[in-house]
Every structure is written in C-alpha cells, then in structure tokens.
Design a protein around this motif. Structure first.
Motif, mmCIF file in Angstrom:
data_model
loop_
_atom_site.group_PDB
_atom_site.id
_atom_site.type_symbol
_atom_site.label_atom_id
_atom_site.label_comp_id
_atom_site.label_asym_id
_atom_site.label_seq_id
_atom_site.Cartn_x
_atom_site.Cartn_y
_atom_site.Cartn_z
ATOM 1 N N SER A 139 9.220 25.090 9.818
ATOM 2 C CA SER A 139 8.715 24.343 8.666
ATOM 3 C C SER A 139 7.345 24.883 8.288
ATOM 4 O O SER A 139 6.421 24.867 9.108
ATOM 5 C CB SER A 139 8.616 22.848 9.011
ATOM 6 O OG SER A 139 8.038 22.133 7.946
ATOM 7 N N ARG A 168 8.634 16.622 21.257
ATOM 8 C CA ARG A 168 7.246 16.180 21.101
ATOM 9 C C ARG A 168 7.102 14.711 21.491
ATOM 10 O O ARG A 168 6.123 14.325 22.118
ATOM 11 C CB ARG A 168 6.787 16.388 19.663
ATOM 12 C CG ARG A 168 5.332 16.032 19.447
ATOM 13 C CD ARG A 168 4.937 16.288 18.025
ATOM 14 N NE ARG A 168 3.522 16.032 17.837
ATOM 15 C CZ ARG A 168 2.946 15.919 16.670
ATOM 16 N NH1 ARG A 168 3.662 16.060 15.559
ATOM 17 N NH2 ARG A 168 1.657 15.692 16.572
ATOM 18 N N LEU A 206 14.137 21.367 13.840
ATOM 19 C CA LEU A 206 13.102 20.367 13.573
ATOM 20 C C LEU A 206 13.410 19.071 14.316
ATOM 21 O O LEU A 206 12.529 18.482 14.948
ATOM 22 C CB LEU A 206 12.973 20.117 12.073
ATOM 23 C CG LEU A 206 11.842 19.199 11.648
ATOM 24 C CD1 LEU A 206 10.488 19.718 12.119
ATOM 25 C CD2 LEU A 206 11.838 19.045 10.124
ATOM 26 N N ASP A 256 3.621 18.538 8.686
ATOM 27 C CA ASP A 256 3.459 19.358 9.880
ATOM 28 C C ASP A 256 4.020 20.758 9.671
ATOM 29 O O ASP A 256 5.055 20.940 9.028
ATOM 30 C CB ASP A 256 4.184 18.731 11.080
ATOM 31 C CG ASP A 256 3.498 17.487 11.611
ATOM 32 O OD1 ASP A 256 2.311 17.270 11.299
ATOM 33 O OD2 ASP A 256 4.156 16.728 12.353
ATOM 34 N N ARG A 257 3.335 21.729 10.247
ATOM 35 C CA ARG A 257 3.807 23.115 10.301
ATOM 36 C C ARG A 257 4.449 23.277 11.675
ATOM 37 O O ARG A 257 3.806 23.072 12.696
ATOM 38 C CB ARG A 257 2.626 24.065 10.142
ATOM 39 C CG ARG A 257 2.972 25.525 10.184
ATOM 40 C CD ARG A 257 1.663 26.331 10.019
ATOM 41 N NE ARG A 257 1.897 27.748 10.019
ATOM 42 C CZ ARG A 257 1.954 28.488 11.117
ATOM 43 N NH1 ARG A 257 1.806 27.948 12.293
ATOM 44 N NH2 ARG A 257 2.150 29.778 11.023
ATOM 45 N N VAL A 258 5.721 23.629 11.721
ATOM 46 C CA VAL A 258 6.465 23.703 12.983
ATOM 47 C C VAL A 258 6.973 25.125 13.191
ATOM 48 O O VAL A 258 7.645 25.681 12.318
ATOM 49 C CB VAL A 258 7.644 22.699 13.001
ATOM 50 C CG1 VAL A 258 8.400 22.779 14.323
ATOM 51 C CG2 VAL A 258 7.147 21.284 12.744
ATOM 52 N N THR A 259 6.627 25.684 14.353
ATOM 53 C CA THR A 259 7.046 27.040 14.685
ATOM 54 C C THR A 259 7.539 27.092 16.131
ATOM 55 O O THR A 259 7.229 26.211 16.931
ATOM 56 C CB THR A 259 5.880 28.040 14.533
ATOM 57 O OG1 THR A 259 4.818 27.657 15.416
ATOM 58 C CG2 THR A 259 5.367 28.076 13.100
ATOM 59 N N ALA A 305 12.733 19.707 17.968
ATOM 60 C CA ALA A 305 11.295 19.822 18.232
ATOM 61 C C ALA A 305 10.613 18.460 18.230
ATOM 62 O O ALA A 305 9.778 18.166 19.097
ATOM 63 C CB ALA A 305 10.647 20.740 17.195
ATOM 64 N N LEU A 306 10.952 17.617 17.278
ATOM 65 C CA LEU A 306 10.319 16.299 17.200
ATOM 66 C C LEU A 306 10.744 15.413 18.375
ATOM 67 O O LEU A 306 9.942 14.623 18.879
ATOM 68 C CB LEU A 306 10.620 15.655 15.857
ATOM 69 C CG LEU A 306 10.049 16.408 14.645
ATOM 70 C CD1 LEU A 306 10.414 15.712 13.349
ATOM 71 C CD2 LEU A 306 8.542 16.597 14.763
ATOM 72 N N ILE A 355 7.268 25.465 21.432
ATOM 73 C CA ILE A 355 7.206 24.893 20.086
ATOM 74 C C ILE A 355 5.756 24.564 19.771
ATOM 75 O O ILE A 355 5.043 24.018 20.616
ATOM 76 C CB ILE A 355 8.062 23.614 20.000
ATOM 77 C CG1 ILE A 355 9.520 23.921 20.344
ATOM 78 C CG2 ILE A 355 7.942 22.972 18.616
ATOM 79 C CD1 ILE A 355 10.353 22.692 20.629
ATOM 80 N N ASN A 356 5.322 24.878 18.571
ATOM 81 C CA ASN A 356 4.003 24.484 18.073
ATOM 82 C C ASN A 356 4.199 23.548 16.890
ATOM 83 O O ASN A 356 4.981 23.841 15.987
ATOM 84 C CB ASN A 356 3.206 25.698 17.558
ATOM 85 C CG ASN A 356 2.702 26.580 18.674
ATOM 86 O OD1 ASN A 356 2.055 26.125 19.596
ATOM 87 N ND2 ASN A 356 3.014 27.862 18.581
ATOM 88 N N VAL A 357 3.474 22.436 16.895
ATOM 89 C CA VAL A 357 3.447 21.527 15.756
ATOM 90 C C VAL A 357 1.985 21.373 15.350
ATOM 91 O O VAL A 357 1.170 20.878 16.126
ATOM 92 C CB VAL A 357 4.068 20.152 16.088
ATOM 93 C CG1 VAL A 357 3.998 19.236 14.866
ATOM 94 C CG2 VAL A 357 5.505 20.301 16.577
#
Length: 188
Positions: free
Chosen positions: A108, A19, A12, A172-175, A15-16, A82-84
């Motif tokens: 997440s 982003r 996470l 947020d949904r994080v994949t 990923a952030l 990564i998808n947010v």
C-alpha cells in the motif's frame, strides 16, 4: 507484478492481523511498526505467494549479473518483515550487511501531501568519487530517489545505503522488506 490488487488485499489483511498480535521490533523504522523477521516462515496464503515471487526475482536478478551461477550448489537463505508507516513514519538511513540481495514489495503506497512522501532514496556513501561525471548519466549520481507504487517488487544489492522519506498521508504505507543470500550446499 501482474494481478497485484488481489494479492495486495490479501497481504494487507495478513499484515494488519500480524500487527494487532505483535508489538513489533525497533530497527530503522521511526514512528512505524516492524514485524519480526520471519516472513519466509509464514504460511498465510498471501505470504506464500509473495515468497515465491521474491525467490523467482532473486533467481532472475542473479542470472542477469552472473549468467553461469549454478543454483544447484546453493541454498537460498532469506529473512523478511512487514513495515507499516503511519503519517510521519519513516525508515532511517541503513544498509543490510551480511546479505547479497535486499528488496521491498509495496503493498500500500498512499499519495502523500508532499511529492517525496514515502519515496525510497539510495545514496553513495563513498567520498570524492564524483570528481568527473557524464551529464544525464544516473550511474554517476550521488543519490537516486524512486517513487514506488503498490504492486512493485524492488530489488537491490544489500550494501546500498538507503532510507524512506516520511509518509505524509493519513493512510498507512505498508511494505514487505527482505534480505537473501546464498549458502553453499555441504556436498558442493
């Protein structure tokens, strides 16, 4: 996956940070952020751990469907991203042509206001194949909906058409999604 909480916290944060540094790409994501497809080239600690888990899962799944598959004759080619998805974000119906395996790791998965929030749905795009069925047999269903949870690694054949329901949470949904295929070695 075992010990997913520590890995998810690391992923996470990574990923952030990605982003914040990138405008991202427009693919099947709607009202969400999609990183570049370079996940398997990333060197962050969480990324490296997940890369290894994904490759192991691909090997296990491949051996389950083709026990005599000889990995020594092939290289694994991979891409990942990564998808947010914020509130209202979703992934539109799509598939992944030119790949063998696709999948998603759930970093997440917030609980949304609606039961289907963030679910993934697979569906059969063939017409008139369900003329007969066996009651209770999921393999005859024209669609399959799954509720993911954080720490889950989901794999599926790349030809399966799918989409993700809107995220109905303020979190947020994080994949991390991926595609893999096999390329025969030149000497094989």
């Amino acid at each position: 996956m075992e010990d997913a909480e520590a890995l998810n916290a690391q992923l996470l944060a990574e990923a952030l940070a990605r982003r914040a540094a990138s405008p991202g790409l427009d693919r099947s994501n709607w009202q969400g952020w999609h990183s570049e497809d370079d996940f398997f080239g990333r060197t962050e600690p969480g990324c490296r751990v997940l890369q290894d888990h994904i490759v192991q899962a691909v090997q296990i799944c491949t051996m389950n469907i083709s026990p005599s598959f000889d990995f020594t004759h092939y290289q694994i080619q991979a891409e990942g991203w990564i998808n947010v998805l914020p509130r209202g974000g979703l992934n539109t119906p799509h598939d992944h042509p030119a790949w063998v395996w696709s999948g998603c790791y759930y970093v997440s998965v917030p609980v949304g206001d609606k039961e289907l929030s963030g679910n993934i749905e697979f569906f059969d795009t063939r017409t008139n194949v369900r003329t007969l069925t066996v009651d209770g047999a999921a393999c005859f269903a024209s669609k399959f909906v799954m509720k993911p949870r954080a720490g889950m690694l989901l794999m599926f054949p790349s030809y399966l058409r799918h989409w993700v329901y809107p995220n109905d949470s303020d979190e947020d949904r994080v994949t991390i999604a991926f595609n893999l295929r096999f390329a025969r070695n030149a000497q094989s």
